[in-house]
Design an enzyme around this catalytic site. Structure first.
Site, PDB file in Angstrom:
ATOM      1  N   ASP A   8     -17.168  55.960 108.940  1.00  0.00           N
ATOM      2  CA  ASP A   8     -18.505  55.542 108.437  1.00  0.00           C
ATOM      3  C   ASP A   8     -18.795  56.268 107.245  1.00  0.00           C
ATOM      4  O   ASP A   8     -18.147  57.498 107.092  1.00  0.00           O
ATOM      5  CB  ASP A   8     -19.530  55.442 109.203  1.00  0.00           C
ATOM      6  N   ARG A   9     -19.821  55.975 106.245  1.00  0.00           N
ATOM      7  CA  ARG A   9     -20.035  56.697 105.184  1.00  0.00           C
ATOM      8  C   ARG A   9     -21.526  57.494 105.394  1.00  0.00           C
ATOM      9  O   ARG A   9     -21.397  58.685 105.689  1.00  0.00           O
ATOM     10  CB  ARG A   9     -20.215  55.927 103.940  1.00  0.00           C
ATOM     11  N   ASP A  10     -22.484  56.928 105.413  1.00  0.00           N
ATOM     12  CA  ASP A  10     -23.825  57.468 105.410  1.00  0.00           C
ATOM     13  C   ASP A  10     -24.075  58.055 106.749  1.00  0.00           C
ATOM     14  O   ASP A  10     -23.970  57.223 107.953  1.00  0.00           O
ATOM     15  CB  ASP A  10     -24.855  56.628 105.202  1.00  0.00           C
ATOM     16  N   ASN A  51     -21.628  49.547 106.111  1.00  0.00           N
ATOM     17  CA  ASN A  51     -22.525  48.465 106.072  1.00  0.00           C
ATOM     18  C   ASN A  51     -23.379  48.657 105.090  1.00  0.00           C
ATOM     19  O   ASN A  51     -24.011  49.907 105.016  1.00  0.00           O
ATOM     20  CB  ASN A  51     -23.265  48.391 107.158  1.00  0.00           C
ATOM     21  N   CYS A  89     -19.653  46.381 103.495  1.00  0.00           N
ATOM     22  CA  CYS A  89     -20.109  44.845 103.863  1.00  0.00           C
ATOM     23  C   CYS A  89     -21.744  44.662 103.216  1.00  0.00           C
ATOM     24  O   CYS A  89     -22.589  45.552 103.428  1.00  0.00           O
ATOM     25  CB  CYS A  89     -20.434  44.543 105.496  1.00  0.00           C
ATOM     26  N   CYS A 106     -17.731  40.883 108.601  1.00  0.00           N
ATOM     27  CA  CYS A 106     -17.534  42.111 108.047  1.00  0.00           C
ATOM     28  C   CYS A 106     -18.434  43.254 108.538  1.00  0.00           C
ATOM     29  O   CYS A 106     -18.272  44.500 108.692  1.00  0.00           O
ATOM     30  CB  CYS A 106     -17.179  42.265 106.722  1.00  0.00           C
ATOM     31  N   LYS A 108     -20.103  46.009 110.666  1.00  0.00           N
ATOM     32  CA  LYS A 108     -20.200  46.527 111.952  1.00  0.00           C
ATOM     33  C   LYS A 108     -21.192  46.182 112.829  1.00  0.00           C
ATOM     34  O   LYS A 108     -22.488  46.209 112.419  1.00  0.00           O
ATOM     35  CB  LYS A 108     -19.961  47.904 111.922  1.00  0.00           C
TER      36      LYS A 108
HETATM   37 MG   LIG Z   1     -23.949  55.935 109.469  1.00  0.00          MG
HETATM   38 ZN   LIG Z   2     -20.485  41.451 105.877  1.00  0.00          ZN
END
Ligand SMILES: [Mg+2]
Ligand SMILES: [Zn+2]
Length: 191
Positions: A8-10, A51, A89, A106, A108
């Site tokens: 995941d990113r954030d 996301n 996404c 897409c 999550k």
């Molecule tokens: Mg996160």
């Molecule tokens: Zn999506």
């Protein structure tokens, strides 16, 4: 085959800020860049799956997301690290505007981004991982069939304390999660 660490990113790589898109507001979680470099050096593919409902909500554009990812890549380069691929996404099933209002596959905890990654990588699922700070990250990882690590940054500590999510491992942050992966597989890079 490719061993992949999906992440995941954030809240996992960078400090969680609501709807981050401005490069100047990007702050890496301490140790994240070096952790990504350790994965790069150990032969893992590093794939971000994020996301970005801020696009759906009209807070920023897909172009902003791509620009931020380009900036992250430049910042990582300073540590000799890189992300092999970013997937995002931009949809939301309820709050999306226009073409972004949809129940996509897409977002999550669905696994559409993992499936998109299969078009690029020959994924060795049994030796691949998902690291994230939220419930949807862990659920997506479980559905896809990789080993999951909940990290205690972002929302992760709260999620862990609520004890209503099943994950494989809990680590304090990305750096600890990566150390664990490399130690466990016995393929720590000694370079
Ligand atoms: Mg996160
Ligand atoms: Zn999506």
């Amino acid at each position: 085959m490719d061993k992949v660490v999906f992440m995941d990113r954030d809240g996992t790589i960078n400090v969680e800020k609501n709807y981050l898109y401005r490069p100047e507001e990007l702050t890496f979680i301490p140790g994240a860049e070096a952790a990504i470099k350790r994965l790069n050096d150990s032969g893992y593919k590093v794939v971000v799956v994020t996301n970005q409902a801020g696009v759906a909500r009209g807070y920023y554009s897909e172009d902003d997301v791509r620009k931020l990812h380009g900036f992250m890549q430049e910042e990582l380069k300073k540590s000799g690290a890189h992300i092999d691929r970013f997937f995002y996404c931009p949809h939301h099933p309820v709050h999306g505007k226009g073409k972004y209002l949809c129940s996509c596959n897409c977002r999550k905890p669905d696994i559409g981004m993992f499936k998109q990654a299969e078009e690029i990588f020959d994924i060795d699922i049994t030796n691949s991982w998902m690291i994230g700070d939220n419930k949807g990250d862990i659920e997506a990882g479980i559905r896809y069939g990789v080993t999951t690590i909940l990290v205690g940054t972002g929302y992760g500590k709260k999620i862990m304390e609520e004890k209503n999510v099943r994950y494989d491992y809990y680590k304090n942050n990305l750096a600890d999660a990566v150390d664990f992966i490399l130690m466990r597989n016995g393929d720590r890079c000694e370079k």
